[in-house]
Write an enzyme that holds these catalytic residues in place. Structure first.
Site, short mmCIF file in Angstrom:
data_model
loop_
_atom_site.label_atom_id
_atom_site.label_comp_id
_atom_site.label_asym_id
_atom_site.label_seq_id
_atom_site.Cartn_x
_atom_site.Cartn_y
_atom_site.Cartn_z
N GLN A 1 2.88 9.88 1.44
CA GLN A 1 4.15 9.19 1.29
C GLN A 1 4.89 9.56 0.00
O GLN A 1 6.06 9.22 -0.16
CB GLN A 1 3.97 7.67 1.35
CG GLN A 1 3.59 7.18 2.73
CD GLN A 1 3.43 5.69 2.73
OE1 GLN A 1 2.39 5.16 2.36
NE2 GLN A 1 4.49 4.99 3.13
N HIS B 1 -3.59 0.75 8.14
CA HIS B 1 -2.25 1.33 8.04
C HIS B 1 -2.24 2.52 7.08
O HIS B 1 -1.73 3.59 7.41
CB HIS B 1 -1.27 0.25 7.55
CG HIS B 1 0.13 0.73 7.34
ND1 HIS B 1 1.16 0.35 8.17
CD2 HIS B 1 0.69 1.53 6.40
CE1 HIS B 1 2.28 0.91 7.75
NE2 HIS B 1 2.02 1.62 6.67
N HIS C 1 -1.98 6.86 7.60
CA HIS C 1 -1.08 7.80 6.92
C HIS C 1 -1.81 9.10 6.58
O HIS C 1 -1.21 10.18 6.61
CB HIS C 1 -0.50 7.20 5.64
CG HIS C 1 0.75 6.42 5.84
ND1 HIS C 1 1.91 6.97 6.32
CD2 HIS C 1 1.02 5.11 5.60
CE1 HIS C 1 2.85 6.05 6.38
NE2 HIS C 1 2.32 4.90 5.96
N GLY D 1 0.82 -1.21 0.00
CA GLY D 1 0.00 0.00 0.00
C GLY D 1 0.85 1.25 0.00
O GLY D 1 2.02 1.23 0.39
N CYS E 1 6.56 -0.51 6.66
CA CYS E 1 6.12 0.70 5.97
C CYS E 1 7.19 1.11 4.96
O CYS E 1 8.39 1.05 5.26
CB CYS E 1 5.90 1.81 6.99
SG CYS E 1 5.35 3.37 6.27
N LEU E 2 6.75 1.56 3.79
CA LEU E 2 7.69 2.00 2.76
C LEU E 2 8.49 3.22 3.20
O LEU E 2 9.59 3.45 2.69
CB LEU E 2 6.94 2.30 1.46
CG LEU E 2 6.21 1.11 0.84
CD1 LEU E 2 5.45 1.54 -0.41
CD2 LEU E 2 7.17 -0.02 0.53
#
Length: 173
Positions: free
Chosen positions: A52, A131, A135, A47, A89-90
């Site tokens: 982000q 999640h 964000h 995701g 998480c990225l």
């Protein structure tokens, strides 16, 4: 469409609340397309939320193994059950932590056509939904970690969570 750089932890944008999308227009669709392109740029990504990639809009994309899901102005309207498991998480490449989440969620959102739809998810999909929606509210998975540690994906070496949270809250890395 373009692959966008992913904002790393410590960047203050990750702690800001994203603004609602006023209308599903060409700009909204371009951001969604960029999110999709960035998500699929590397294998294993589940995701990605607009903050982000540096855009404070309530947009996100996910593929938790069941195909692409795009959410515009998502809102969790129901949560049930409980699950605890590893989450990454990225924006925190290479690290994961153990997080408690609801096991079932119901989300009210808009689709690409601007229509209101209700999506439901259980297990891993419910975890992904929570999640990514977090964000949009400036909440990071490290805020939910249960045991006070982050773990390195390759070595399983653990690092204390509190200093990491201090860094993410201060905007200094």
């Amino acid at each position: 469409m373009a692959v966008k750089p992913i904002v790393p932890f410590g960047d203050p944008i990750l702690r800001k609340t994203a603004r609602p999308v006023e209308s599903v227009n060409a700009r909204t669709l371009k951001i969604l397309d960029d999110l999709v392109e960035t998500l699929y740029d590397e294998e294993g990504r589940a995701g990605l939320a607009a903050p982000q990639i540096g855009i404070l809009r309530r947009l996100l994309v996910m593929d938790c193994g069941e195909g692409l899901i795009e959410l515009i102005n998502p809102e969790i309207v129901e949560m049930n059950g409980e699950q605890t498991g590893p989450e990454a998480c990225l924006s925190y490449p290479g690290y994961y932590g153990y997080v408690k989440r609801a096991d079932h969620v119901k989300v009210k959102t808009l689709n690409r056509q601007g229509e209101t739809v209700i999506l439901e998810g259980e297990g891993y999909l419910a975890r992904c939904m929570q999640h990514e929606i977090d964000h949009l509210n400036g909440i990071l998975f490290v805020d939910h970690v249960q045991d006070g540690w982050l773990y390195h994906e390759e070595t399983n070496r653990r690092i204390e969570l509190l200093p990491v949270i201090r860094l993410t809250n201060s905007g200094v890395v």
